[in-house]
Design a protein around this motif. Structure first.
Motif, PDB file in Angstrom:
ATOM      1  N   ALA A  51      12.753  -8.260  -4.355  1.00  0.00           N
ATOM      2  CA  ALA A  51      13.949  -7.982  -3.677  1.00  0.00           C
ATOM      3  C   ALA A  51      14.147  -6.969  -2.557  1.00  0.00           C
ATOM      4  O   ALA A  51      14.667  -7.170  -1.734  1.00  0.00           O
ATOM      5  N   ASP A  52      13.363  -5.907  -2.977  1.00  0.00           N
ATOM      6  CA  ASP A  52      13.240  -4.736  -1.898  1.00  0.00           C
ATOM      7  C   ASP A  52      12.522  -5.386  -0.706  1.00  0.00           C
ATOM      8  O   ASP A  52      12.929  -5.125   0.426  1.00  0.00           O
ATOM      9  N   VAL A  53      11.399  -6.176  -0.952  1.00  0.00           N
ATOM     10  CA  VAL A  53      10.617  -6.633   0.266  1.00  0.00           C
ATOM     11  C   VAL A  53      11.584  -7.481   1.112  1.00  0.00           C
ATOM     12  O   VAL A  53      11.510  -7.329   2.274  1.00  0.00           O
ATOM     13  N   GLY A  54      11.821  -8.376   0.398  1.00  0.00           N
ATOM     14  CA  GLY A  54      12.973  -9.237   1.059  1.00  0.00           C
ATOM     15  C   GLY A  54      13.957  -8.639   1.894  1.00  0.00           C
ATOM     16  O   GLY A  54      14.323  -8.997   3.192  1.00  0.00           O
ATOM     17  N   ASN A  55      14.663  -7.731   1.426  1.00  0.00           N
ATOM     18  CA  ASN A  55      15.888  -6.979   2.000  1.00  0.00           C
ATOM     19  C   ASN A  55      15.114  -5.916   3.142  1.00  0.00           C
ATOM     20  O   ASN A  55      15.969  -5.914   4.102  1.00  0.00           O
ATOM     21  N   LEU A  56      14.086  -5.488   2.784  1.00  0.00           N
ATOM     22  CA  LEU A  56      13.355  -4.898   4.213  1.00  0.00           C
ATOM     23  C   LEU A  56      13.120  -5.664   5.162  1.00  0.00           C
ATOM     24  O   LEU A  56      13.254  -5.498   6.312  1.00  0.00           O
ATOM     25  N   LEU A  57      12.740  -6.832   4.952  1.00  0.00           N
ATOM     26  CA  LEU A  57      12.335  -7.938   5.801  1.00  0.00           C
ATOM     27  C   LEU A  57      13.337  -8.471   6.491  1.00  0.00           C
ATOM     28  O   LEU A  57      13.474  -8.419   7.820  1.00  0.00           O
ATOM     29  N   CYS A  58      14.708  -8.794   5.847  1.00  0.00           N
ATOM     30  CA  CYS A  58      15.897  -9.376   6.478  1.00  0.00           C
ATOM     31  C   CYS A  58      16.266  -8.159   7.587  1.00  0.00           C
ATOM     32  O   CYS A  58      16.875  -8.750   8.450  1.00  0.00           O
ATOM     33  N   ALA A  59      16.362  -6.997   7.181  1.00  0.00           N
ATOM     34  CA  ALA A  59      16.622  -5.956   7.886  1.00  0.00           C
ATOM     35  C   ALA A  59      16.057  -6.004   9.352  1.00  0.00           C
ATOM     36  O   ALA A  59      16.329  -5.747  10.302  1.00  0.00           O
ATOM     37  N   LYS A  60      14.542  -6.042   9.207  1.00  0.00           N
ATOM     38  CA  LYS A  60      13.805  -6.015  10.498  1.00  0.00           C
ATOM     39  C   LYS A  60      14.144  -7.228  11.224  1.00  0.00           C
ATOM     40  O   LYS A  60      13.901  -7.170  12.445  1.00  0.00           O
ATOM     41  N   LEU A  61      14.432  -8.453  10.793  1.00  0.00           N
ATOM     42  CA  LEU A  61      14.520  -9.515  11.275  1.00  0.00           C
ATOM     43  C   LEU A  61      16.080  -9.913  11.663  1.00  0.00           C
ATOM     44  O   LEU A  61      16.440 -10.804  12.440  1.00  0.00           O
ATOM     45  N   GLY A 106      -1.360 -10.779   3.875  1.00  0.00           N
ATOM     46  CA  GLY A 106      -1.081 -10.051   2.628  1.00  0.00           C
ATOM     47  C   GLY A 106      -0.604  -8.815   2.777  1.00  0.00           C
ATOM     48  O   GLY A 106      -1.144  -7.992   3.641  1.00  0.00           O
ATOM     49  N   TYR A 107       0.413  -8.236   2.234  1.00  0.00           N
ATOM     50  CA  TYR A 107       1.377  -7.099   2.099  1.00  0.00           C
ATOM     51  C   TYR A 107       1.104  -6.159   0.879  1.00  0.00           C
ATOM     52  O   TYR A 107       1.556  -5.051   1.006  1.00  0.00           O
ATOM     53  N   ALA A 108       0.514  -6.674  -0.409  1.00  0.00           N
ATOM     54  CA  ALA A 108       0.393  -5.881  -1.477  1.00  0.00           C
ATOM     55  C   ALA A 108      -0.666  -6.692  -2.116  1.00  0.00           C
ATOM     56  O   ALA A 108      -1.170  -7.602  -2.226  1.00  0.00           O
ATOM     57  N   GLU A 109      -1.312  -5.653  -2.976  1.00  0.00           N
ATOM     58  CA  GLU A 109      -2.515  -6.171  -4.071  1.00  0.00           C
ATOM     59  C   GLU A 109      -2.421  -5.370  -5.304  1.00  0.00           C
ATOM     60  O   GLU A 109      -2.261  -4.143  -5.256  1.00  0.00           O
ATOM     61  N   LEU A 110      -2.490  -5.970  -6.443  1.00  0.00           N
ATOM     62  CA  LEU A 110      -2.411  -5.333  -7.605  1.00  0.00           C
ATOM     63  C   LEU A 110      -3.479  -5.654  -8.633  1.00  0.00           C
ATOM     64  O   LEU A 110      -3.734  -7.003  -8.677  1.00  0.00           O
ATOM     65  N   LYS A 232       6.854 -17.356  11.047  1.00  0.00           N
ATOM     66  CA  LYS A 232       5.679 -16.699  10.537  1.00  0.00           C
ATOM     67  C   LYS A 232       5.092 -15.640  11.315  1.00  0.00           C
ATOM     68  O   LYS A 232       4.948 -14.705  11.029  1.00  0.00           O
ATOM     69  N   THR A 233       5.069 -16.016  12.718  1.00  0.00           N
ATOM     70  CA  THR A 233       4.761 -14.770  13.805  1.00  0.00           C
ATOM     71  C   THR A 233       5.909 -13.777  13.478  1.00  0.00           C
ATOM     72  O   THR A 233       5.338 -12.481  13.368  1.00  0.00           O
ATOM     73  N   ARG A 234       7.065 -14.009  13.504  1.00  0.00           N
ATOM     74  CA  ARG A 234       8.081 -12.871  13.217  1.00  0.00           C
ATOM     75  C   ARG A 234       7.863 -12.168  12.001  1.00  0.00           C
ATOM     76  O   ARG A 234       8.059 -10.873  11.622  1.00  0.00           O
ATOM     77  N   LEU A 239       6.119  -7.335   8.578  1.00  0.00           N
ATOM     78  CA  LEU A 239       5.652  -6.876   7.269  1.00  0.00           C
ATOM     79  C   LEU A 239       4.662  -5.868   7.852  1.00  0.00           C
ATOM     80  O   LEU A 239       4.479  -4.889   7.370  1.00  0.00           O
ATOM     81  N   CYS A 240       3.974  -5.950   8.933  1.00  0.00           N
ATOM     82  CA  CYS A 240       3.079  -4.995   9.484  1.00  0.00           C
ATOM     83  C   CYS A 240       3.576  -3.712   9.912  1.00  0.00           C
ATOM     84  O   CYS A 240       3.097  -2.637   9.474  1.00  0.00           O
ATOM     85  N   GLU A 241       4.831  -3.709  10.278  1.00  0.00           N
ATOM     86  CA  GLU A 241       5.568  -2.587  10.723  1.00  0.00           C
ATOM     87  C   GLU A 241       6.036  -1.826   9.521  1.00  0.00           C
ATOM     88  O   GLU A 241       6.055  -0.565   9.361  1.00  0.00           O
ATOM     89  N   LEU A 242       6.394  -2.764   8.287  1.00  0.00           N
ATOM     90  CA  LEU A 242       7.064  -2.076   7.418  1.00  0.00           C
ATOM     91  C   LEU A 242       5.835  -1.617   6.312  1.00  0.00           C
ATOM     92  O   LEU A 242       6.117  -0.576   5.604  1.00  0.00           O
ATOM     93  N   VAL A 243       4.733  -1.875   6.409  1.00  0.00           N
ATOM     94  CA  VAL A 243       3.629  -1.498   5.804  1.00  0.00           C
ATOM     95  C   VAL A 243       3.256  -0.025   6.462  1.00  0.00           C
ATOM     96  O   VAL A 243       2.939   1.009   5.909  1.00  0.00           O
ATOM     97  N   ALA A 244       3.084  -0.315   7.912  1.00  0.00           N
ATOM     98  CA  ALA A 244       2.720   0.913   8.663  1.00  0.00           C
ATOM     99  C   ALA A 244       3.573   2.134   8.570  1.00  0.00           C
ATOM    100  O   ALA A 244       3.314   3.217   8.707  1.00  0.00           O
ATOM    101  N   ASP A 245       4.908   1.894   8.351  1.00  0.00           N
ATOM    102  CA  ASP A 245       5.839   3.098   8.476  1.00  0.00           C
ATOM    103  C   ASP A 245       6.275   3.460   6.861  1.00  0.00           C
ATOM    104  O   ASP A 245       7.032   4.309   6.669  1.00  0.00           O
TER     105      ASP A 245
END
Length: 265
Positions: A51-61, A106-110, A232-234, A239-245
């Motif tokens: 949910a957090d990833v989704g909300n972060l992504l929506c905010a970016k878009l 891929g933005y996460a790994e466990l 997908k491009t967007r 996601l790259c920006e959200l990982v980088a920051d």
């Protein structure tokens, strides 16, 4: 009518689907029953890392999020049927799934592990080869439709796999002794161990990295319909920006107590 068509064309050029153009939202399919990745309450409110990833992504878009709860093994069919725009549900990127849908970066790994009763012969195993050999004939709990299920089908063909629709169902059978062990990612097993019914269990001290076998995938990604290339491009860029920051890393530390974010490759 021509004006409406022109407006829709403009929306599509910006990389939005018809549903997003009409509503200004991104609809997200998620399981809602896989803590701490995705949890849905009786009112349908979704919390967790997904949910957090989704909300972060929506905010970016600059889109409004709308979560749609769906059983995990029905997520890909539902995406293909256009019930929602993307999947964010701790879904590993695999070649088999790529035949059906596309994925973001891929933005996460466990890591992945087994859990077993304290004092059992399984609980004391410390090396991979001994563990795989010890799984022969064992009743092992695993969630249906997951990379964990595919991994065991490939690497422990003589085990007696018991598949479950939800993590909760698997944990009930594990606690009651109907299965001898269970295989999942570390976060899901930590959730079980923190419950009263998990007090007599422990992790088997063998970590299996997702990168160790193709069936475990190439990290966690956002599932996207194959025809939705602009979205997908967007999503990849966001996601790259959200990982980088550090935004995704911070969210993962909230839910997993560690940074599981994966840099863009």
């Amino acid at each position: 009518m021509k004006l409406k068509s022109l407006l829709l064309t403009t929306f599509f050029a910006a990389g939005l689907t018809a549903a997003q153009a009409a509503e200004g939202e991104l609809s997200i399919g998620t399981e809602g029953a896989y803590p701490p990745w995705s949890m849905a309450d009786a009112a349908g409110n979704v919390t967790g890392f997904d949910a957090d990833v989704g909300n972060l992504l929506c905010a970016k878009l600059e889109l409004k999020c709308r979560f749609v709860v769906q059983a995990f093994d029905g997520l890909i069919p539902a995406l293909k049927a256009k019930r929602f725009d993307v999947i964010i549900s701790g879904m590993s990127i695999t070649e088999d799934r790529r035949k059906e849908i596309d994925f973001s970066i891929g933005y996460a790994e466990l890591a992945n592990m087994f859990v077993a009763p304290k004092g059992s012969d399984l609980a004391g195993i410390e090396d991979f080869d001994s563990l795989i050999k010890a799984l022969d004939g064992r009743k092992i709990g695993v969630q249906a439709g997951t990379t964990h299920a595919h991994y065991l089908e490939k690497n422990a063909p003589n085990a007696d796999l018991k598949t479950y629709d939800t993590l909760d169902q698997m944990q009930i059978d594990l606690a009651s002794g109907r299965v001898e062990t269970a295989f999942s990612d570390v976060s899901a097993l930590d959730d079980f161990l923190a419950k009263p019914e998990g007090k007599d269990f422990q992790l088997v001290d063998v970590k299996i990295a997702s990168s160790s076998d193709p069936t475990l995938g190439e990290g966690i990604g956002v599932g996207i319909a194959k025809e939705n290339t602009d979205l997908k491009t967007r999503v990849d860029k966001a996601l790259c920006e959200l990982v980088a920051d550090g935004s995704i890393g911070k969210a993962s530390e909230t839910w997993f107590k560690t940074d599981i974010s994966r840099p863009c490759q």
